[in-house]
Design a protein around this motif. Structure first.
Motif, PDB file in Angstrom:
ATOM      1  N   LYS A  91       0.782  -1.245   0.000  1.00  0.00           N
ATOM      2  CA  LYS A  91       0.000   0.000   0.000  1.00  0.00           C
ATOM      3  C   LYS A  91       0.812   1.293   0.000  1.00  0.00           C
ATOM      4  CE  LYS A  91      -0.241   0.470   4.977  1.00  0.00           C
ATOM      5  NZ  LYS A  91      -0.972   0.923   6.132  1.00  0.00           N
ATOM      6  N   ALA A  92       2.125   1.224  -0.147  1.00  0.00           N
ATOM      7  CA  ALA A  92       2.908   2.469  -0.047  1.00  0.00           C
ATOM      8  C   ALA A  92       3.084   3.101  -1.434  1.00  0.00           C
ATOM      9  CB  ALA A  92       4.255   2.204   0.612  1.00  0.00           C
ATOM     10  N   VAL A  93       2.499   4.275  -1.603  1.00  0.00           N
ATOM     11  CA  VAL A  93       2.498   4.941  -2.914  1.00  0.00           C
ATOM     12  C   VAL A  93       3.925   5.146  -3.429  1.00  0.00           C
ATOM     13  CG1 VAL A  93       1.913   7.106  -4.084  1.00  0.00           C
ATOM     14  CG2 VAL A  93       0.308   6.087  -2.456  1.00  0.00           C
ATOM     15  N   GLY A  94       4.798   5.697  -2.592  1.00  0.00           N
ATOM     16  CA  GLY A  94       6.184   5.988  -3.015  1.00  0.00           C
ATOM     17  C   GLY A  94       6.923   4.718  -3.389  1.00  0.00           C
ATOM     18  N   GLU A  95       6.808   3.700  -2.540  1.00  0.00           N
ATOM     19  CA  GLU A  95       7.488   2.425  -2.807  1.00  0.00           C
ATOM     20  C   GLU A  95       6.997   1.819  -4.127  1.00  0.00           C
ATOM     21  OE1 GLU A  95       8.482  -1.237   0.106  1.00  0.00           O
ATOM     22  OE2 GLU A  95       6.380  -1.202  -0.529  1.00  0.00           O
ATOM     23  N   SER A  96       5.718   2.012  -4.425  1.00  0.00           N
ATOM     24  CA  SER A  96       5.163   1.395  -5.638  1.00  0.00           C
ATOM     25  C   SER A  96       5.789   1.968  -6.906  1.00  0.00           C
ATOM     26  CB  SER A  96       3.636   1.547  -5.683  1.00  0.00           C
ATOM     27  OG  SER A  96       3.242   2.843  -6.089  1.00  0.00           O
ATOM     28  N   THR A  97       6.319   3.198  -6.816  1.00  0.00           N
ATOM     29  CA  THR A  97       6.983   3.765  -7.992  1.00  0.00           C
ATOM     30  C   THR A  97       8.381   3.163  -8.177  1.00  0.00           C
ATOM     31  OG1 THR A  97       7.979   5.615  -6.800  1.00  0.00           O
ATOM     32  CG2 THR A  97       5.773   5.976  -7.687  1.00  0.00           C
ATOM     33  N   TYR A 103       4.280  -4.638  -6.820  1.00  0.00           N
ATOM     34  CA  TYR A 103       2.925  -4.159  -6.503  1.00  0.00           C
ATOM     35  C   TYR A 103       1.876  -4.824  -7.390  1.00  0.00           C
ATOM     36  CZ  TYR A 103       3.890  -1.063  -2.700  1.00  0.00           C
ATOM     37  OH  TYR A 103       4.204  -0.603  -1.435  1.00  0.00           O
ATOM     38  N   TYR A 104       2.158  -4.896  -8.699  1.00  0.00           N
ATOM     39  CA  TYR A 104       1.187  -5.547  -9.588  1.00  0.00           C
ATOM     40  C   TYR A 104       1.039  -7.021  -9.206  1.00  0.00           C
ATOM     41  CZ  TYR A 104       0.793  -1.431 -12.519  1.00  0.00           C
ATOM     42  OH  TYR A 104       0.512  -0.159 -12.970  1.00  0.00           O
ATOM     43  N   ASP A 105       2.160  -7.649  -8.868  1.00  0.00           N
ATOM     44  CA  ASP A 105       2.098  -9.073  -8.546  1.00  0.00           C
ATOM     45  C   ASP A 105       1.314  -9.306  -7.254  1.00  0.00           C
ATOM     46  OD1 ASP A 105       2.596 -11.752  -8.960  1.00  0.00           O
ATOM     47  OD2 ASP A 105       4.461 -11.722  -7.828  1.00  0.00           O
ATOM     48  N   ALA A 106       1.725  -8.595  -6.184  1.00  0.00           N
ATOM     49  CA  ALA A 106       1.062  -8.826  -4.890  1.00  0.00           C
ATOM     50  C   ALA A 106      -0.423  -8.454  -4.978  1.00  0.00           C
ATOM     51  CB  ALA A 106       1.739  -8.006  -3.796  1.00  0.00           C
ATOM     52  N   ASN A 107      -0.704  -7.291  -5.542  1.00  0.00           N
ATOM     53  CA  ASN A 107      -2.088  -6.790  -5.474  1.00  0.00           C
ATOM     54  C   ASN A 107      -2.972  -7.428  -6.543  1.00  0.00           C
ATOM     55  OD1 ASN A 107      -0.929  -5.255  -3.497  1.00  0.00           O
ATOM     56  ND2 ASN A 107      -1.430  -3.282  -4.359  1.00  0.00           N
ATOM     57  N   VAL A 108      -2.535  -7.376  -7.801  1.00  0.00           N
ATOM     58  CA  VAL A 108      -3.417  -7.862  -8.875  1.00  0.00           C
ATOM     59  C   VAL A 108      -3.419  -9.396  -8.896  1.00  0.00           C
ATOM     60  CG1 VAL A 108      -3.935  -7.768 -11.330  1.00  0.00           C
ATOM     61  CG2 VAL A 108      -3.023  -5.730 -10.173  1.00  0.00           C
ATOM     62  N   SER A 109      -2.231 -10.023  -8.873  1.00  0.00           N
ATOM     63  CA  SER A 109      -2.212 -11.494  -8.895  1.00  0.00           C
ATOM     64  C   SER A 109      -2.884 -12.049  -7.642  1.00  0.00           C
ATOM     65  CB  SER A 109      -0.781 -12.038  -8.968  1.00  0.00           C
ATOM     66  OG  SER A 109      -0.113 -11.478 -10.061  1.00  0.00           O
ATOM     67  N   TYR A 159       0.690   1.958  -7.377  1.00  0.00           N
ATOM     68  CA  TYR A 159      -0.239   1.474  -6.341  1.00  0.00           C
ATOM     69  C   TYR A 159      -1.689   1.789  -6.729  1.00  0.00           C
ATOM     70  CZ  TYR A 159      -3.063   1.674  -2.106  1.00  0.00           C
ATOM     71  OH  TYR A 159      -4.082   1.537  -1.202  1.00  0.00           O
ATOM     72  N   GLY A 160      -1.921   3.047  -7.113  1.00  0.00           N
ATOM     73  CA  GLY A 160      -3.275   3.451  -7.501  1.00  0.00           C
ATOM     74  C   GLY A 160      -3.771   2.677  -8.714  1.00  0.00           C
ATOM     75  N   HIS A 161      -2.856   2.423  -9.654  1.00  0.00           N
ATOM     76  CA  HIS A 161      -3.250   1.631 -10.828  1.00  0.00           C
ATOM     77  C   HIS A 161      -3.701   0.234 -10.408  1.00  0.00           C
ATOM     78  CE1 HIS A 161      -0.487   4.379 -13.363  1.00  0.00           C
ATOM     79  NE2 HIS A 161      -1.737   4.769 -13.479  1.00  0.00           N
ATOM     80  N   THR A 162      -2.995  -0.381  -9.454  1.00  0.00           N
ATOM     81  CA  THR A 162      -3.399  -1.748  -9.050  1.00  0.00           C
ATOM     82  C   THR A 162      -4.815  -1.729  -8.488  1.00  0.00           C
ATOM     83  OG1 THR A 162      -2.543  -1.703  -6.754  1.00  0.00           O
ATOM     84  CG2 THR A 162      -1.005  -2.425  -8.489  1.00  0.00           C
ATOM     85  N   LYS A 163      -5.152  -0.668  -7.734  1.00  0.00           N
ATOM     86  CA  LYS A 163      -6.500  -0.612  -7.137  1.00  0.00           C
ATOM     87  C   LYS A 163      -7.561  -0.486  -8.231  1.00  0.00           C
ATOM     88  CE  LYS A 163      -5.579  -1.052  -2.847  1.00  0.00           C
ATOM     89  NZ  LYS A 163      -6.041  -2.221  -2.105  1.00  0.00           N
TER      90      LYS A 163
END
Ligand code: NAD
Ligand code: WQD
Length: 358
Positions: A91-97, A103-109, A159-163
């Protein structure tokens, strides 16, 4: 409607900040809960404390990564699940960049694996932790502050894209499955802790978010707060405006969503999906938050004004009318209540769940 006693709510990410508060509310209301979490950003101690607070020693915690399809299949085989609440993700916006693929793997997969397991086991109800971040900068539109659910989306970080991608996956999945009912909950800025002081937010490393940082300054873990910019035009004091919501109010929003899903059905051969903003409808600036914290706790927060943080926007205030009327939910607690409860949690657990590192 009384909670079912012959089936479970599976709470993915239930050991985390919002998840643990929601598990507490669910169990207190009579739901049977099974928690699935890989503990990558949390501690088992949160669930141990929820068991104590609810006097329910048998809340199962399954340590599992959501992308482990075989492991998930076992959980759905062992527990008869009617509803899934999905908090698990990064969930960390900065880290996701910096690490977008993680992020795509953890959140979307993770979400896809969970939805496939639900379909296999005919689980009908899904509540998803989305975020106000899907709106991006709503001030780019006239008349979209406070932000209604109809506001066009436009996230600005991985991060926002994954949501948003998960929301779209849910729309397509609900359209294809007449038995699936989905509540998309777009949270604004959750803050505070349970009033018992036993569970709360326990960020790893330097906190990204405002209130955890303020609390660490107040308790002496950090010397001062940096306020990221006071030159935002349209703010009464130049600092950005956010809709801060007590985590206990937010947790109760999930129970309201479950009750709603129980009462609806899909139409025209499709399942059901609806998005709701969970916010207070009231915006506070950074300086107002500092002042509320000082008032609620008697602590002085030293701060300096520095440059803007990349990606920050002027105003993210919710229009929560849809949740107020359709979910029969609205916030009951104030920012001051949240600051008081955060302070109790922080003073009683100054180093979080796991104590001071050696
Ligand atoms: P959190 O990090 O405290 O909780 C997330 C939990 O998910 C953690 O316990 C973590 O260990 C677990 N997890 C992460 N990846 C996993 C995986 N692959 N498999 C199993 N477990 C996994 O975060 P939170 O603040 O409680 O947020 C919960 C949800 O709400 C997240 O999806 C977040 O994106 C969303 N959200 C949070 C905020 C906020 O400001 N806290 C705002 C809007 C939306
Ligand atoms: C709030 C305000 C900062 C820290 C984030 C995510 C959003 C959602 C909620 C998950 C801003 C200022 C902060 C500090 C500061 N999470 N600030 N000094 O950015 O509104 O939202 O959390 O979905 O997606 O982006 O929350 O708490 O980081 O910042 O001045 O040390 O506090 O500039 O104005 P944000 P935040």
């Amino acid at each position: 409607m009384a909670p079912p006693t012959d089936s479970y709510v599976l709470v993915a990410g239930g050991a985390g900040y919002i998840g643990s508060h929601t598990v507490l509310e669910l169990v207190s209301a009579g739901y049977k809960v099974v928690v699935v979490d890989n503990l990558c950003n949390s501690s088992e101690e949160s669930i141990i404390r929820v068991r104590e607070l609810t006097n329910t020693p048998d809340i199962p915690l399954v340590k599992l990564d959501l992308r482990d399809a075989a492991g998930l299949d076992k959980v759905f085989t062992e527990y008869k699940v009617k509803s899934v609440i999905h908090f698990a993700g990064l969930k960390a916006v900065g880290e996701s960049t910096k690490i977008p693929l993680e992020y795509y793997d953890a959140n979307v997969s993770g979400a896809i694996t969970l939805l496939k397991a639900m379909a296999k086991h005919s689980v009908p109800e899904f509540v998803f932790s989305s975020s106000a971040t899907v709106y991006g900068d709503a001030t780019r539109f006239p008349n979209m502050i406070p932000i209604p659910e109809e506001c066009p989306t436009g996230p600005t970080s991985p991060y926002g894209h994954t949501k948003l991608i998960i929301e779209e996956i849910l729309e397509d999945t609900a359209a294809a499955d007449p038995n699936l009912k989905v509540a998309v909950l777009r949270y604004f800025n959750p803050i505070g802790a349970h009033p018992s002081g036993r569970i709360g937010e326990d960020p790893r490393g330097i906190p990204n978010n405002l209130l955890p940082y303020v609390a660490q300054v107040a308790v002496g873990r950090r010397p001062q707060l940096q306020v990221f910019g006071n030159d935002y035009e349209g703010s009464p004091d130049g600092t950005p405006i956010r809709d801060y919501i007590h985590v206990v109010d937010l947790a109760q929003g999930h129970l309201a969503a479950l009750a709603k899903l129980d009462s609806v059905k899909g139409e025209n051969g499709e399942g059901f999906l609806r998005a709701w903003n969970l916010g207070s409808g009231k915006g506070s600036t950074v300086l107002q938050i500092i002042s509320s914290f000082e008032k609620a706790t008697g602590q002085k927060i030293p701060f300096e004004i520095v440059g803007r943080r990349k990606g920050d926007v002027l105003d993210l205030t919710a229009k929560p009318d849809r949740a107020n009327t359709e979910l029969n939910w609205k916030v009951k607690l104030s920012v001051e209540d949240a600051c008081r409860d955060l302070w109790k949690w922080t003073t009683e657990n100054p180093w979080g769940y796991d104590g001071k590192p050696e």
